[in-house]
Design an enzyme around this catalytic site. Sequence first.
Site, PDB file in Angstrom:
ATOM      1  N   CYS A  74      64.780  12.395  75.106  1.00 65.27           N
ATOM      2  CA  CYS A  74      63.908  11.965  74.011  1.00 65.27           C
ATOM      3  C   CYS A  74      63.199  13.208  73.483  1.00 65.27           C
ATOM      4  CB  CYS A  74      62.903  10.965  74.570  1.00 65.27           C
ATOM      5  SG  CYS A  74      61.625  10.454  73.418  1.00 65.27           S
ATOM      6  N   CYS A 185      65.970  13.101  66.709  1.00 67.98           N
ATOM      7  CA  CYS A 185      65.533  11.978  67.550  1.00 67.98           C
ATOM      8  C   CYS A 185      66.814  11.391  68.123  1.00 67.98           C
ATOM      9  CB  CYS A 185      64.798  10.954  66.689  1.00 67.98           C
ATOM     10  SG  CYS A 185      64.550   9.346  67.486  1.00 67.98           S
TER      11      CYS A 185
HETATM   12  N1  DGL Z   1      64.416   8.712  70.923  1.00 70.71           N
HETATM   13  C1  DGL Z   1      63.201   9.381  70.787  1.00 70.71           C
HETATM   14  C2  DGL Z   1      63.299  10.811  70.315  1.00 70.71           C
HETATM   15  O1  DGL Z   1      64.292  11.445  70.542  1.00 70.71           O
HETATM   16  C3  DGL Z   1      61.945   8.721  70.345  1.00 70.71           C
HETATM   17  C4  DGL Z   1      61.941   7.588  69.436  1.00 70.71           C
HETATM   18  C5  DGL Z   1      60.588   6.909  69.436  1.00 70.71           C
HETATM   19  O2  DGL Z   1      60.340   6.189  70.382  1.00 70.71           O
HETATM   20  O3  DGL Z   1      59.832   7.097  68.484  1.00 70.71           O
HETATM   21  O4  DGL Z   1      62.375  11.346  69.767  1.00 70.71           O
END
Ligand code: DGL
Length: 289
Positions: A74, A185
């Site tokens: 993430c 993301c």
């Molecule tokens: N998948 C996550 C990222 O790479 C975060 C998405 C979120 O929960 O806002 O930033």
Amino acid sequence: MPSNAPIGVFDSGLGGLSVLQAVRALLPHESLLYVADSRFAPYGERPDSFIEQRSLAIGRWLRERGAKALVVACNTATAHGVAALRADASWPVVGVEPGIKPAAAASHSGVIGVLATAATLRSTRFADLLARHTAQGQRFLCQPGHGLVERIEAGDVDSPAVMALLDRFIEPMVAQGADTLVLGCTHYPFLIPAIQRRFGTALTLVDTGAAIARQLQRRLETDGLKASQPSDGRGSLQLMTTANAEALQTMADRLLPNAPRVQTVEIAGIAPHSPASQDRPSNLPIIPA
Ligand code: DGL
């Protein structure tokens, strides 16, 4: 820690499956414990301290379940939690960050779009990353993807509402000459078919899933933690979520051959009613939502 112990992988939700898929492909002998913290998604709209505390709580939880290494799948949790997670130097912690460096190398026009969460874009880590890799004459157009993660968490990757958000976020970048788009993301790779349908070959898309898997491989080798081949040839996989199992199950069934049943788990560490906003003002060139 035995080298056949599992590797913990987590994300705010199902986005990290895009990284998990790359890890499974490169390191098939490794056993993986995946946690989607969907109860608290999207992290990108949360305060910095909340993201850090959730990252620490999940890291601790995975460690207690015997994980030998951690992949923070993430960008948002890496931006705000990886430093605190690395304070425990007894296991390797691999994070993910927007592919600014490969995008800078790939762009011909010198204009590069970055789609990431608001929390990632306002972080000091992201500011440092941009400062390190922006070559002379290059311009990064940074756009928070407000609303996208909620849709993807609901299993929606191509509805008219998603297409409208993509138009709103990406069209202004293309109009300003962007030829490259960083998917900053881990949820956004699920939008690749929709982005390509709308923008065709006008944009080179940069996703870092495969690079993270290679980085993990290097860390396991350096630390002597690579798993030996299990008797049935593949490492095991456990999929867990802190919310309803259905959305993660649907996406896992789509992406992973023989995906296991998703389990719902509880991971303590921050009351669910914590406030969901507080953004440090950013001095980055963020396009207003
Ligand atoms: N998948 C996550 C990222 O790479 C975060 C998405 C979120 O929960 O806002 O930033």
